[in-house]
Scaffold this active site. Structure first.
Site, short mmCIF file in Angstrom:
data_model
loop_
_atom_site.label_atom_id
_atom_site.label_comp_id
_atom_site.label_asym_id
_atom_site.label_seq_id
_atom_site.Cartn_x
_atom_site.Cartn_y
_atom_site.Cartn_z
N SER A 149 -71.32 20.93 -20.39
CA SER A 149 -71.51 22.24 -21.01
C SER A 149 -70.56 23.24 -20.38
CB SER A 149 -72.96 22.71 -20.84
OG SER A 149 -73.17 23.07 -19.49
N LYS A 150 -70.59 24.43 -20.92
CA LYS A 150 -69.66 25.48 -20.51
C LYS A 150 -69.68 25.70 -18.99
CE LYS A 150 -66.60 28.30 -21.74
NZ LYS A 150 -65.36 27.76 -22.23
N ARG A 151 -70.85 25.51 -18.40
CA ARG A 151 -70.89 25.81 -16.95
C ARG A 151 -70.10 24.78 -16.13
NH1 ARG A 151 -74.98 22.29 -15.18
NH2 ARG A 151 -75.83 21.64 -17.16
N GLY A 163 -67.09 24.17 -16.84
CA GLY A 163 -65.68 24.57 -17.00
C GLY A 163 -65.28 24.51 -18.46
#
Ligand code: GLU
Length: 468
Positions: A241-243, A245
Site C-alpha cells: 500500500s501507499k505507506r 512507498g
C-alpha cells in the site's frame, strides 16, 4: 502443431498503472513473447463511473515506459457491450439462461427467510424453470442456469486444482434489467473472441474464475489456461500500500530507475528461475514459464530493485542510456539537457555507468561533464583542495601542457609528478577531482581528463589553483 499462445492484460482504467498491474502485464508479455505468441491489451472500461480516459492514458504510458508493447489495437470492453448482450441472448435462446422477474424486494425477502430458517442465502429464482407463457410484462434480468450439483474444478497453473461446490454458486446475472451486460460476462466473451489461450492475473480474481467457467461451459467454449498469481506484499508482509512507498510504475521512472532494471525486478517478484537474480530481457523471455511462479505473496524490496538497476545501467548501451536519462528528466520535471550536454553525457557514459544504481546517482557522477566553468565546489571538494599546498596545481600545469592526451601518458605524468613531490597519488587525486568536478565522488581523474580534453582540464585546474 500446438496453438499460438495469446495472452492479454486487462486493466480497469480507474487509476495509474500500479506495481501489481505492471507485474501482471509483464508476466503476460513475457509468456507470449517467449513463445512467439501475441500479447493483447484490453481496457476494462465497463464501469462508466470509475473509468477515465486519463487513467487509460496513464496505463498506456506506464506500459510504454516498461517497453511492454502489445499486439493489435487497444480493445475497449465497453465498446463491445452489444456482443456481450448477444451471447447472453444466445444462452437465453438455448435455454441455458432465463429471464428472472424477481424484484430487489423479493430477493431481499427470500434471503431474510432463508437466514431465519438457517438455510443458504444464495438466491434461488422462482423463474428458473418458469414457462415463458407465464412471464409478466415487467423488467427482468437474464440469469445463467448454474449447475446446482457436483463441483467446478479450476485447474490453475499456480494454485493447483481449486474445487468449488456448485451448490455454492448462484444463477449469476448476465444482463441487467436495462439490458447492459455484467462485467463477468464481458470478460469471458472478450477473452474468447480475442482468442486468449492463457489468462495470467492476480489471485484476487480466482473466485471470479469459477463463475466465468460457467459461461465457458454453457457456451461450449474452450476454457483458457488459468494462472492466478499471488499479490505483492510490502517488506513487512502486509498487502502493498501507499505507506510502503510509491505504487505507480511511472513514479519509479520519475525516481530514475531504468526500465530494464524494473522489468528484471518485477519478473523476480513472484517468479524465479533457479537462483538467478540478474538477467537480461532475452533471458527472461527464454526462461519465463508458469511453473516458476510461487504460491506465496512476493515482498517488495527496494534494495534489491536498486541493486538490479545498477547492474542493468552498467551493461546498457551508451546512446540508449542517454536517451533514457533524458526521458527520466522529463518524467521527473527536471531541467532538460542541452544538445551539447546530452552529447557530452553520452561521450562520458563509459566512465559513469558503473556503480550507479539510479539515474540521479549517475547524473551526480556526470557533474564534471555537465557543469561549466567556473565549477562550484562543495564542502568536501573545498577541503580536498585545501589539503595541498597552494602551488601544487600550478606546478602540475606545465607537465600537463606538454603531455600527450592519452590514458597511459597522463598516468605516467601524474604518477611521476606525485612521486617527485613526495606525495601519494591519492593526495594529488583529491584536489584534482575537486578542480575538475567540484565534488569528491567522481569518475577517475584520468577519465575526467580524457573526457574534458586538455584545454578544459587546464582551465579548470587554473581556476582552482587561483582559488586555493
Ligand atoms: N480488470 C481486472 C483488473 O483490473 C482484470 C480482469 C482480468 O484480468 O480478468 O483487476
Amino acid at each position: 502443431m500446438s496453438e499460438q499462445v495469446v495472452t492479454r492484460f486487462a486493466p480497469s482504467p480507474t487509476g495509474f498503472l500500479h506495481i501489481g498491474g505492471a507485474r501482471t502485464a509483464l508476466f503476460n508479455w513475457l509468456y507470449a513473447r517467449g513463445r512467439g505468441g501475441k500479447f493483447l491489451l484490453r481496457i476494462e472500461d465497463t464501469d462508466r463511473e470509475r473509468s477515465t480516459p486519463e487513467a487509460t492514458e496513464a496505463i498506456l504510458k506506464g506500459m510504454a515506459w516498461l517497453g511492454l508493447d502489445h499486439d493489435g489495437e487497444v480493445i475497449s470492453q465497453f465498446a463491445r457491450a452489444d456482443r456481450h448482450a448477444e451471447v447472453a441472448n444466445q444462452l437465453l435462446a438455448e435455454g441455458k439462461a432465463y429471464k428472472c422477474f424477481s424484484t430487489q424486494e423479493e430477493i431481499a425477502a427470500f434471503r431474510e427467510q432463508a437466514r431465519a430458517e438457517g438455510k443458504s442465502t444464495l438466491f434461488r429464482s422462482p423463474w428458473r424453470e418458469a414457462d415463458p407463457s407465464t412471464h409478466p410484462d415487467r423488467p427482468f434480468v437474464v440469469r445463467i442456469k448454474a449447475l446446482q450439483e457436483g463441483v467446478t474444478v479450476i485447474r490453475d497453473k499456480v494454485q493447483g486444482d481449486v474445487t468449488i461446490r456448485n451448490d455454492q454458486l448462484d444463477d449469476m446475472v448476465l444482463l441487467r434489467s436495462d439490458g447492459t451486460p455484467v462485467y463477468m460476462l464481458a470478460v469471458v466473451v472478450d477473452d474468447h473472441d480475442m482468442g486468449v489461450t492463457h489468462v495470467i492475473r492476480g489471485d484476487d480474481h480466482l473466485n471470479n474464475a469459477a463463475r466465468q467457467m460457467m459461461i465457458y461451459q454453457a457456451m461450449g467454449w474452450d476454457v483458457p489456461v488459468w494462472a492466478h498469481i499471488p499479490l505483492i506484499h510490502g517488506p513487512d508482509g502486509k498487502k502493498l500500500s501507499k505507506r510502503h512507498g510509491a505504487l505507480g510504475a511511472q513514479e519509479y521512472q520519475a525516481m530514475g530507475y531504468p526500465a530494464a532494471g524494473m522489468r528484471n525486478y518485477l519478473a523476480r517478484l513472484g517468479w524465479s528461475h533457479g537462483d538467478d537474480e540478474f538477467f537480461t530481457d532475452e533471458q527472461a523471455r527464454e526462461w519465463f514459464d508458469l511453473d516458476g511462479i510461487g504460491k506465496s505473496p512476493a515482498r517488495f524490496d527496494l534494495k534489491k530493485l536498486e541493486n538490479l538497476c545498477g547492474q542493468h545501467i552498467a551493461i546498457s548501451d551508451d546512446a540508449a542510456l542517454r536517451q533514457e536519462i533524458q526521458d527520466y528528466l522529463e518524467a521527473a520535471n527536471l531541467p532538460q539537457l542541452t544538445d551539447g550536454q546530452a552529447a557530452d553525457l553520452e561521450r562520458a557514459m563509459y566512465c559513469l555507468k558503473d556503480r550507479a544504481r539510479t539515474f540521479p546517482e549517475l547524473l551526480e557522477k556526470a557533474r564534471f561533464v555537465l557543469a561549466s566553468r567556473p565549477i562550484d565546489l562543495d564542502e568536501k571538494a573545498q577541503k580536498a583542495l585545501a589539503s595541498v599546498s597552494d602551488g601544487i596545481l600550478k606546478q602540475l600545469t606545465p607537465h600537463l601542457q606538454n603531455a600527450s592526451w592519452t590514458r597511459d601518458a597522463l598516468e605516467e605524468v601524474l604518477n611521476s609528478f606525485a612521486e617527485a613531490n613526495g606525495l601519494k597519488f591519492g593526495k594529488l587525486a583529491g584536489p584534482l577531482r575537486a578542480a575538475l568536478a567540484g565534488r569528491a565522488v567522481t569518475p577517475s581523474v584520468f577519465d575526467m581528463m580524457l573526457v574534458l580534453g586538455r584545454d578544459e582540464t587546464l582551465a579548470r585546474i587554473s581556476d582552482a589553483a587561483n582559488q586555493a
